[in-house]
Design an enzyme around this catalytic site. Structure first.
Site, PDB file in Angstrom:
ATOM      1  N   LYS A  72     -50.477 -63.082  15.848  1.00 30.23           N
ATOM      2  CA  LYS A  72     -51.295 -63.858  16.780  1.00 30.23           C
ATOM      3  C   LYS A  72     -52.543 -63.111  17.227  1.00 30.23           C
ATOM      4  CE  LYS A  72     -48.134 -67.197  18.857  1.00 30.23           C
ATOM      5  NZ  LYS A  72     -47.649 -67.719  20.142  1.00 30.23           N
ATOM      6  N   LYS A 132     -46.553 -75.400   5.696  1.00 29.05           N
ATOM      7  CA  LYS A 132     -45.846 -76.060   6.789  1.00 29.05           C
ATOM      8  C   LYS A 132     -46.679 -77.203   7.367  1.00 29.05           C
ATOM      9  CE  LYS A 132     -43.227 -74.132  10.403  1.00 29.05           C
ATOM     10  NZ  LYS A 132     -42.859 -73.045  11.307  1.00 29.05           N
ATOM     11  N   LYS A 169     -50.335 -78.919  13.131  1.00 31.97           N
ATOM     12  CA  LYS A 169     -51.353 -79.678  13.863  1.00 31.97           C
ATOM     13  C   LYS A 169     -52.746 -79.143  13.559  1.00 31.97           C
ATOM     14  CE  LYS A 169     -51.938 -77.071  18.050  1.00 31.97           C
ATOM     15  NZ  LYS A 169     -52.580 -77.174  19.334  1.00 31.97           N
TER      16      LYS A 169
END
Ligand code: TRP
Length: 339
Positions: free
Chosen positions: A114, A201, A204
């Protein structure tokens, strides 16, 4: 120490919920209500570890709550609230920050992913994110934690923190939480992939809206997306090994199985030898039938944010009856209080 079977799980208020969120976590939470005392938390304080906009965070929190309620989380059975309503999480996290070791956190792969290339610019909160997660779980003496594969490492850390705290202070305050990986739906864990690429995957953040089925899509949109989903020209095989070699086919069969609560073998039993011309309309039917009621209920909830707020506030109040371990942990640090 009496130990009940108590589940705690958290979900980030990501917004733009799609089929991957629904089949991956949400539906499993619904099922677990039958077998456990469940505490479900929309972790908005985890969300602020990354850059965010306050108004969007609020909207996303409402959307997640609406999706959970619409999918069957029953606020009378499970406790449902958003994390920022409850100060215990942050307070206990501070105490546990002093138990967790730098070396342990340095090994967390999610922080590396991240924070990317800009480690210096990452928030300190992002680094100690897993400690807040440990506080979520340990603060309620949760015994079971349903998590995806990617959260296994964080759960291990929560166990290490619990063990060290208990040992350091010579107490048995925190039980060691067990992961429940993959959930308990008949069709097993559903890892839902993009409709345009069976190896990525469903997400969004994919620029193509055709790659995912959103929980807000109407029946026509769902049908169109499935009809246009990428496939190959072969008929469906009769076994899982051959299916695995065809990621797009595997994904659609997996989605069918998960939505219909059947196994993939069972679905292949019905469709092997048939092409996508036959399979896709059947998938559309299953998808529309199972998702439409969820979408409808979700939109109903979203027309009344006050109602959602009041449900979350009630959940936040109810969870007080469960635990308030900050005080106990603090008593240990100050060496006061017996038992
Ligand atoms: N980190 C989890 C995720 O991204 C969310 C989470 C926060 C969580 N607190 C938790 C999951 C406690 C399980 C238990 O998926």
């Amino acid at each position: 120490m009496t130990i009940t079977k108590r589940v705690f799980s958290g979900i980030q208020p990501t917004g733009n919920l799609h089929l991957g969120n629904y089949l991956g976590a949400i539906r499993n939470w619904v099922t677990m209500q039958d077998d456990y005392e469940c505490i479900y938390c929309i972790v908005d304080m985890h969300a602020i570890t990354m850059p965010h906009v306050a108004a969007e965070l609020r909207a996303n929190t409402l959307e997640m709550a609406a999706a959970l309620l619409a999918s069957g989380i029953d606020p009378k059975r499970a406790i449902l609230f958003n994390q920022s309503r409850v100060r215990m999480h942050a307070e206990l996290a501070w105490i546990l920050n002093c138990t967790a070791r730098m070396g342990w956190l340095n090994r967390m792969t999610q922080f590396k992913d991240k924070s990317g290339k800009d480690k210096e610019g990452a928030s300190v909160g992002l680094f100690v994110y897993p400690v807040l997660q440990a506080a979520d779980i340990l603060g309620y003496k949760a015994t079971h934690v349903p998590v995806g594969d990617d959260q296994k490492q964080h759960l291990e850390l929560a166990r290490d923190i619990a063990t060290k705290f208990n040992t350091d202070f010579g107490v048995e305050l925190f039980p060691l939480p067990e992961p429940v990986i993959g959930g308990q739906n008949a069709a097993g864990p559903a890892r839902v992939m993009s409709l345009r690429d069976g190896t990525a995957k469903m997400s969004k953040s994919d620029p193509s809206d055709m790659s995912r089925i959103n929980l807000t899509d109407d029946a026509d949109t769902i049908a169109q997306k499935i009809r246009k989903a990428r496939t190959d020209a072969e008929p469906l095989p009769d076994n899982l090994e051959d299916l695995k070699l065809r990621p797009e086919a595997d994904n659609l069969v997996g989605i069918f199985a998960a939505l219909a609560e059947r196994t993939k073998e069972d679905v292949l039993g019905e469709f092997s030898g048939k092409g996508f011309g036959a399979f896709k309309p059947a998938l559309v039917e299953v998808a529309v039938e199972s998702l439409s009621p969820v979408t409808r209920r979700m939109n109903d909830y979203l027309t009344d944010p006050h109602e959602i707020d009041s449900i979350l506030a009630t959940g936040a109040a109810r969870r007080r009856a469960v635990a308030e371990l900050t005080d106990e942990a603090l008593a240990r640090l100050r060496n006061i209080g017996g038992g």
